[in-house]
Enzyme design. Structure first.
Site, PDB file in Angstrom:
ATOM      1  N   SER A 147       0.831  -1.195   0.000  1.00 49.33           N
ATOM      2  CA  SER A 147       0.000   0.000   0.000  1.00 49.33           C
ATOM      3  C   SER A 147       0.869   1.249   0.000  1.00 49.33           C
ATOM      4  CB  SER A 147      -0.910   0.021   1.229  1.00 49.33           C
ATOM      5  OG  SER A 147      -0.141   0.308   2.378  1.00 49.33           O
ATOM      6  N   LYS A 148       0.218   2.365  -0.258  1.00 53.15           N
ATOM      7  CA  LYS A 148       0.929   3.650  -0.247  1.00 53.15           C
ATOM      8  C   LYS A 148       1.595   3.864   1.107  1.00 53.15           C
ATOM      9  CE  LYS A 148       0.763   8.484  -1.029  1.00 53.15           C
ATOM     10  NZ  LYS A 148       1.958   8.743  -0.213  1.00 53.15           N
ATOM     11  N   ARG A 149       0.919   3.433   2.163  1.00 46.32           N
ATOM     12  CA  ARG A 149       1.461   3.628   3.505  1.00 46.32           C
ATOM     13  C   ARG A 149       2.791   2.894   3.702  1.00 46.32           C
ATOM     14  NH1 ARG A 149      -2.746   1.699   6.804  1.00 46.32           N
ATOM     15  NH2 ARG A 149      -4.143   2.400   5.143  1.00 46.32           N
ATOM     16  N   GLY A 188       5.049   2.521   1.491  1.00 42.47           N
ATOM     17  CA  GLY A 188       6.056   3.383   0.874  1.00 42.47           C
ATOM     18  C   GLY A 188       6.436   4.525   1.803  1.00 42.47           C
TER      19      GLY A 188
END
Ligand code: GLU
Length: 505
Positions: free
Chosen positions: A262-264, A266
């Site tokens: 997920s973006k999190r 990253g």
């Protein structure tokens, strides 16, 4: 049946920046098309106006331009099967909806959001399907005239597919094999909304795959649950003969632990999940991209190419052309691929090593300009050639090479303590005289002269070299000392030596 030309599509919804998983999906479609002399189509699936994000389509296109992934047909490229934006194909879908209604394979439903909500509260795990549809407000439960009257009076409605329960539906997946589900678990998905006069994703997707003569649907695993519905639609329309083959690619997983990337992840671990930098138009939040991080496009392609596919041996470096030559869906894996971003950095390192000094110098130029440094291109090329093996990214070159461009303003304290000995000033003064005598400042000439001076005086080589390096670099890092001497040139070397002697005495 005559053999159809192989055609695949990448079909993003412009609801935000393209996720790195989407880039991988597009890449595999591209490799598969190129490998098989087929065609790759870019289709923008923008029927959901509520989720439309301005700039997202441009972002998608720019991302692929940067990566060198090209489309044979698309909104910019044109082609015989356009338009390639679903919002420009609006009028085309309605007859297909009408066909299903006529055949009794779909029905009109009037349930308001409030009514649906009430049902959900009343029945646990409520699903609009064969078990519940007869207790709802739709064309199966209302008299014909009432349905017509409601439509005529402008009441909003949706069209739902009528899923026959108790049937086995098999999806033939080129990666997963046969995947069979019982239709009783499916719900009567909405295919069309009168409110915006538009089909939903499922209907538009199927109709367009058919009209665009798509032969293979290669997409992320998250779409696998939709596949039985899609197979059912193909059957309802009587299009089994042109039903595309499916290939659902494995999920990209967190670098550490379990679950979907997920973006999190990253943000947490410090790597981009988008190809390019993205500024959220609503919040102004900026997310970094692989391009801005300094990735070489081919390195990112190589990295993504191996996330879900492998060549069958342990080679790892593949140019895009080699990937095309070797790619096959048979060698794609079913199980999720851990997104090892450190491996991505390793790939970038490898690709930087493959580049010539001139090419790296060109990429490094903006960084130099930002630092206010001007230097002739051949000198920059020579310098980056000396330090490139120490970096994963172009911007890291500055840290490794700044001393070539600007003399050290300060000397690293620890290094001074350790390496500038009592007699260093004196020795450097002697070295200065030796160097002043040399006209040819090429590496071999200076190295030979300095080494013979050290030898004939029986000086400790290490001590001399350490002090010399400290004077030229300001600390104890850097490439071979006589490489540095050659690049700096006589005048600069002498001046740095003088400065160090004066300041470190
Ligand atoms: N529009 C869908 C997406 O955003 C396409 C899924 C598919 O390829 O069928 O991914």
């Amino acid at each position: 049946m005559s053999k159809r030309k192989l055609r695949v599509r990448f079909a993003p919804s412009p609801t935000g920046p393209l996720h790195i998983g989407g880039v991988r999906t597009a890449l595999y479609n591209y490799l598969f098309a190129k490998k098989n002399n087929g065609e790759l189509i870019l289709r923008i699936e923008d029927t959901d106006s509520q989720r439309f994000v301005p700039g997202a389509e441009e972002y998608i296109i720019e991302s692929f331009q940067w990566l060198g992934i090209t489309f044979d047909e698309g909104p910019r490229e044109g082609g015989a099967y356009g338009p390639y934006r679903q919002s420009e194909r609006k009028s085309l879908y309605k007859p297909y909806v009408d066909y299903l209604l006529e055949k009794g394979l779909a029905y009109i439903a009037f349930d308001t959001p409030e009514q649906l909500e009430a049902k959900r509260n009343e029945i646990p795990n409520f699903q609009y399907d064969a078990t519940s549809r007869l207790s709802m407000v739709n064309s199966l439960t209302l008299p014909k005239e009432e349905v017509q009257a409601r439509i005529n009076s402008g009441r909003q409605y949706v069209v739902r597919i009528k899923i026959e329960p108790g049937q086995n539906i098999t999806v033939n997946d080129l990666i997963r094999g046969e995947v069979t589900v019982n239709s009783s678990v499916l719900d009567d998905k909405v295919l069309y909304k009168s409110s915006d006069n538009l089909p939903t994703y499922h209907l538009a997707n199927i109709v367009d795959d058919r009209l665009m003569a798509i032969t293979h649907v290669i997409r992320g695993e998250e779409w696998l649950p939709s596949a039985p519905l899609h197979v059912t639609l193909y059957r309802y329309f009587g299009w089994e003969d042109t039903m595309p083959a499916f290939a659902h690619l494995p999920l990209l997983l967190k670098p550490d632990g379990n679950g979907k990337l997920s973006k999190r992840d990253g943000d947490r671990l410090g790597f981009p999940v988008f190809p390019l930098q993205w500024t959220d138009p609503a919040t102004g939040t900026v997310s970094t991209g692989y391009r801005e991080q300094g990735y070489v496009p081919d390195a990112l392609i190589n990295f993504l190419g191996l996330l879900g596919w492998n060549p069958g041996d342990d080679r790892e470096i593949f140019s895009p052309d080699e990937l095309i030559r070797l790619f096959s869906l048979e060698r794609c894996s079913k199980s999720g691929a851990k997104f090892d971003y450190r491996k991505g950095e390793w790939f970038n390192h490898q690709y930087i090593q493959l580049k010539s000094g001139e090419e790296i110098a060109r990429l490094f130029l903006p960084v130099l300009q930002e630092k206010g440094v001007e230097a002739p291109p051949d000198k920059v090329a020579k310098i980056v050639g000396l330090v490139k093996e120490r970096v994963n990214f172009i911007h890291e070159l500055w840290n490794q090479s700044a001393f070539f461009f600007v003399a050290p303003a300060i000397y690293d304290e620890k290094t001074v303590k350790k390496r500038w000995k009592e007699d260093s000033s004196e020795k450097m003064q002697e070295l200065l005289t030796v160097l002043q005598e040399i006209d040819d400042f090429s590496i071999h000439s200076t190295e030979a002269t300095v080494m013979s001076w050290i030898e004939s005086n029986a000086y400790p080589t290490g001590n001399i070299m350490n002090a010399f390096r400290l004077a030229l670099v300001g600390e104890s890092k850097g490439p071979h000392i006589f490489d540095i001497v050659e690049v700096l040139g006589k005048e600069e070397v002498i001046s740095r030596l003088k400065k160090a002697i004066a300041e470190l005495r």
